[in-house]
Scaffold this motif. Structure first.
Motif, PDB file in Angstrom:
ATOM      1  N   GLU A   1       1.698   3.522   9.357  1.00  0.00           N
ATOM      2  CA  GLU A   1       0.297   3.428   9.767  1.00  0.00           C
ATOM      3  C   GLU A   1       0.107   4.102  11.121  1.00  0.00           C
ATOM      4  OE1 GLU A   1      -1.337  -0.497   9.669  1.00  0.00           O
ATOM      5  OE2 GLU A   1      -0.697  -0.876   7.605  1.00  0.00           O
ATOM      6  N   THR A   2      -0.936   4.903  11.234  1.00  0.00           N
ATOM      7  CA  THR A   2      -1.259   5.594  12.477  1.00  0.00           C
ATOM      8  C   THR A   2      -2.572   5.046  13.007  1.00  0.00           C
ATOM      9  OG1 THR A   2      -0.176   7.595  11.674  1.00  0.00           O
ATOM     10  CG2 THR A   2      -1.680   7.829  13.549  1.00  0.00           C
TER      11      THR A   2
ATOM     12  N   THR B   1       3.821  -4.992   3.764  1.00  0.00           N
ATOM     13  CA  THR B   1       2.991  -5.549   4.829  1.00  0.00           C
ATOM     14  C   THR B   1       2.257  -4.438   5.568  1.00  0.00           C
ATOM     15  OG1 THR B   1       4.469  -7.430   5.122  1.00  0.00           O
ATOM     16  CG2 THR B   1       3.003  -6.916   6.953  1.00  0.00           C
ATOM     17  N   SER B   2       0.997  -4.685   5.864  1.00  0.00           N
ATOM     18  CA  SER B   2       0.171  -3.749   6.618  1.00  0.00           C
ATOM     19  C   SER B   2      -0.057  -4.285   8.018  1.00  0.00           C
ATOM     20  CB  SER B   2      -1.178  -3.551   5.918  1.00  0.00           C
ATOM     21  OG  SER B   2      -2.115  -2.964   6.790  1.00  0.00           O
ATOM     22  N   ASN B   3       0.261  -3.484   9.013  1.00  0.00           N
ATOM     23  CA  ASN B   3       0.092  -3.923  10.398  1.00  0.00           C
ATOM     24  C   ASN B   3      -1.373  -4.147  10.737  1.00  0.00           C
ATOM     25  OD1 ASN B   3       1.147  -4.267  13.250  1.00  0.00           O
ATOM     26  ND2 ASN B   3      -0.297  -2.597  13.545  1.00  0.00           N
TER      27      ASN B   3
ATOM     28  N   ALA C   1      -7.109   2.605  11.070  1.00  0.00           N
ATOM     29  CA  ALA C   1      -5.790   3.223  10.947  1.00  0.00           C
ATOM     30  C   ALA C   1      -5.761   4.146   9.740  1.00  0.00           C
ATOM     31  CB  ALA C   1      -4.694   2.163  10.818  1.00  0.00           C
ATOM     32  N   LEU C   2      -4.810   5.072   9.773  1.00  0.00           N
ATOM     33  CA  LEU C   2      -4.465   5.878   8.603  1.00  0.00           C
ATOM     34  C   LEU C   2      -3.169   5.329   8.030  1.00  0.00           C
ATOM     35  CD1 LEU C   2      -5.090   9.619   9.586  1.00  0.00           C
ATOM     36  CD2 LEU C   2      -6.437   8.185   8.047  1.00  0.00           C
ATOM     37  N   LEU C   3      -3.179   5.069   6.724  1.00  0.00           N
ATOM     38  CA  LEU C   3      -2.000   4.568   6.028  1.00  0.00           C
ATOM     39  C   LEU C   3      -1.428   5.665   5.145  1.00  0.00           C
ATOM     40  CD1 LEU C   3      -0.055   2.382   4.839  1.00  0.00           C
ATOM     41  CD2 LEU C   3      -1.894   1.831   3.217  1.00  0.00           C
ATOM     42  N   ASP C   4      -0.153   5.980   5.344  1.00  0.00           N
ATOM     43  CA  ASP C   4       0.592   6.794   4.379  1.00  0.00           C
ATOM     44  C   ASP C   4       1.253   5.818   3.426  1.00  0.00           C
ATOM     45  OD1 ASP C   4       2.481   8.277   2.945  1.00  0.00           O
ATOM     46  OD2 ASP C   4       2.845   9.653   4.604  1.00  0.00           O
TER      47      ASP C   4
ATOM     48  N   THR D   1      -1.035  -7.700   2.974  1.00  0.00           N
ATOM     49  CA  THR D   1      -0.126  -6.810   2.268  1.00  0.00           C
ATOM     50  C   THR D   1      -0.894  -5.944   1.278  1.00  0.00           C
ATOM     51  OG1 THR D   1       0.291  -8.317   0.401  1.00  0.00           O
ATOM     52  CG2 THR D   1       1.679  -8.585   2.370  1.00  0.00           C
ATOM     53  N   TYR D   2      -0.194  -4.971   0.720  1.00  0.00           N
ATOM     54  CA  TYR D   2      -0.763  -4.178  -0.370  1.00  0.00           C
ATOM     55  C   TYR D   2       0.276  -4.006  -1.462  1.00  0.00           C
ATOM     56  CZ  TYR D   2       1.527  -0.303   2.177  1.00  0.00           C
ATOM     57  OH  TYR D   2       2.429   0.497   2.829  1.00  0.00           O
TER      58      TYR D   2
END
Length: 639
Positions: A260-261, A218-220, A251-254, A206-207
């Motif tokens: 997440e991309t 949560t971050s994938n 990944a890119l996180l917005d 997570t962040y």
């Protein structure tokens, strides 16, 4: 006329205040380094008192070093110290009490100059074993630090201390911390109980933010990249998105939306801890339109991290270098390979634009343990003693060089760190692949307190002493003028054509990373004067995009033909956590070299920036006051 005479005294006072205010916005011209050194060589200069697992430059003189809890002989408050303030001037260490266990914490700096140190390990006793009490007492008197938020505001008057500001939402061991556009911080990943690598039973994928913005998200990518998702490699990009690299995935996180991309997978090797590649965002310059490219070098090509089935210390490090420009393309591009395979190498920006790569090992990885195959406790061997330099502007095939570089005498293995300091040298310290303070005959990689200084090629040159450097830089606004005399230009006015102004944030060093490290070149033009071989450098403020360089302290250098001034610590932005003031960028004058002296030429355009450039930093009321005072001063001089 009589009325004006009556007001002469107060008007003169206003004029004096105007001069004082201008002076307060301008840094004292930097001088020369305090010493000379053997070029391309290392010198042992001091003793850190605690092993430099974490390290950052806090002021122009003070480095702050943070260790894990262990039995260091240096004491504070009746227990071993695991943090110090190290003076570059005296090469002495003063113990500080950081209160909770900061083992493998992350950190970074905020807009107001406060440094945050987050997470860590449970309270421990001898040998790194869990302490009976997690609230202090016992042999090391170290409360549980896994949720701790520790802060310090660096100082030069011996008054600063570490404080615990409270707790994060959950435990984080091996978290990454990255700065954001408003000068706050994002805290990513980690695990709850530690170990060589992560596992699902203790993962924290997570962040969250500091100051807090609510519940963690949560971050994938962190959730799907076990077991090597600790200390995820993280950079805020000029687009405002965050590049995340973990295990083989990217990944890119917005962070505003949580989206997440996925980008391409990392080729050749794992780069995150414990593979621990060297990583750095390459310089952001006018030539590349401040576009971010991130370089990854070394690490380990491995998928089996089970210490029962893999002899980690025999794993060869990688020579692979890959880079990615994520705001442009999601694909990696191979770069020149390392001359020598390396894990745990540390990239450090030099102000001339070259990147110093130091420390690490040729086989094995970060980490330690009691395994029969370990070297003592170390999971790595074959220390790399000779540094190498990467030139991002060199053509492909010629970017690495070790010409003229000597070898260190100190193995810099797991838990070693490095940072640039204002005089342009590099400070290296640490190395401690052990569960507790470990020294003595037969210990190949002991707990190491030696502090080294490395002297780059320019170190003994006479340094430029530019005048007119600002103490605070804005995002956009008027340019400012910096004057260079004949000595600064080495007697050749055409050297103004080879002069740059760069800002370097040295970052929070730990585990082969310098969290927040960044190099930004400012846009400049010049007015040179052949008559007396002097020049005025017209310097733009930062681009009006805080994602290029987040607000907070940094070092400013003027580099003339590859020779940097001594760095001056400046504040980027308005000095507060929150929305930054963004202004239009004022156009620079055209560059010219005139045949006259500066005093004979009115075309220097200094009047175009003049007082406005100093006052426009971020304080419009101050500008109004100064402008009024200047007008009144003119009236006084007329009467």
């Amino acid at each position: 006329m009589g009325l004006l005479r009556d007001f002469a005294a107060p008007l003169s006072l206003l004029a004096a205040l105007s001069d004082f205010a201008f002076a307060q916005n301008t840094a004292t011209a930097p001088g020369q380094p305090r010493q000379t050194g053997a070029i391309g060589q290392f010198e042992i200069i001091g003793n850190s008192g605690v092993s430099a697992q974490q390290l950052f430059l806090g002021t122009e003189d003070k480095i702050y070093i943070v260790d894990k809890v262990e039995g260091n002989p240096l004491q504070i408050g009746g227990h071993p110290a695991w943090a110090v303030e190290y003076s570059l001037e005296s090469n002495t260490a003063k113990p500080l009490d950081i209160i909770t266990n900061s083992f493998c914490a992350g950190g970074n700096v905020m807009a107001d100059g406060t440094w945050l140190n987050v997470g860590g390990n449970q309270g421990v006793t001898y040998g790194g074993e869990a302490a009976d009490s997690q609230t202090g007492g016992g042999a090391y008197d170290d409360p549980d630090g896994r949720q701790s938020l520790r802060t310090i505001v660096p100082c030069d008057d011996d008054s600063c201390t570490w404080k615990v500001e409270g707790d994060m939402t959950s435990e984080r061991w091996y978290p990454t911390v990255e700065g954001l556009e408003d000068g706050s911080l994002i805290i990513l990943g980690g695990c709850k109980n530690g170990g060589y690598v992560n596992d699902a039973g203790q993962d924290n994928p997570t962040y969250e933010f500091f100051p807090s913005k609510g519940d963690p998200q949560t971050s994938n990518i962190l959730q799907t990249t076990l077991p090597t998702n600790l200390f995820p490699l993280t950079w805020l990009l000029p687009s405002g998105k965050i590049l995340l690299q973990s295990n083989w995935n990217t990944a890119l996180l917005d962070y505003h939306t949580g989206q997440e991309t996925p980008l391409d997978n990392m080729p050749d090797a794992v780069r995150t801890y414990p593979a621990s590649a060297g990583t750095v965002m390459l310089p952001l310059t006018p030539a590349n339109n401040w576009t971010a490219t991130v370089l990854f070098c070394g690490g380990t090509n491995n998928n089996d991290w089970n210490t029962q089935t893999t002899v980690i210390v025999n794993l060869p490090a990688s020579t692979s270098c890959q880079k990615i420009t994520p705001d442009v393309s999601g694909s990696y591009q191979a770069d020149d390979p390392l001359p020598q395979a390396r894990s745990m190498g540390n990239f450090i920006f030099l102000p001339d634009g070259l990147i110093f790569f130091v420390g690490g090992a040729g086989v094995g990885t970060a980490g330690y343990g009691n395994d029969t195959w370990a070297i003592g406790h170390s999971y790595a061997d074959d220390p790399i003693m000779t540094p190498v330099i990467y030139n991002p502007d060199a053509p492909a095939g010629k970017r690495w060089s070790s010409d003229g570089l000597g070898a260190s005498t100190v193995p810099r293995m797991y838990h070693s760190t490095a940072t640039l300091v204002p005089d342009g040298s590099v400070i290296i310290s640490g190395s401690n692949p052990n569960p507790d303070y470990t020294v003595g005959d037969g210990v190949k990689y002991p707990t190491d307190y030696r502090v080294e200084r490395f002297y780059p090629s320019y170190y003994n040159e006479r340094r430029p002493e530019p005048k007119g450097l600002l103490k605070q830089l804005s995002y956009g606004g008027s340019y400012f003028d910096v004057t260079l005399d004949s000595d600064d230009l080495f007697g050749d006015v055409t050297n103004i054509q080879k002069t740059k102004v760069v800002i370097i944030r040295t970052g929070f060093a730990t585990h082969a990373m310098n969290m927040g490290q960044r190099f930004v070149e400012l846009e400049t033009s010049y007015s040179g004067y052949s008559g007396n071989k002097t020049a005025t450098l017209h310097v733009s403020q930062l681009q009006p995009n805080p994602a290029i360089l987040t607000p907070g302290p940094a070092l400013l250098f003027v580099v003339v033909n590859g020779v940097p001034s001594v760095g001056v610590q400046v504040t980027v932005g308005n000095g507060k956590v929150g929305t930054q003031d963004l202004k239009d960028v004022k156009s620079l004058p055209d560059s010219n070299i005139f045949s006259t002296d500066a005093s004979d030429n009115n075309n220097s355009s200094s009047g175009s920036s003049g007082s406005d450039s100093n006052a426009s930093l971020s304080n419009e009321p101050l500008f109004t006051f100064l402008l009024t005072a200047a007008i009144l001063r003119l009236l006084v001089s007329r009467w």
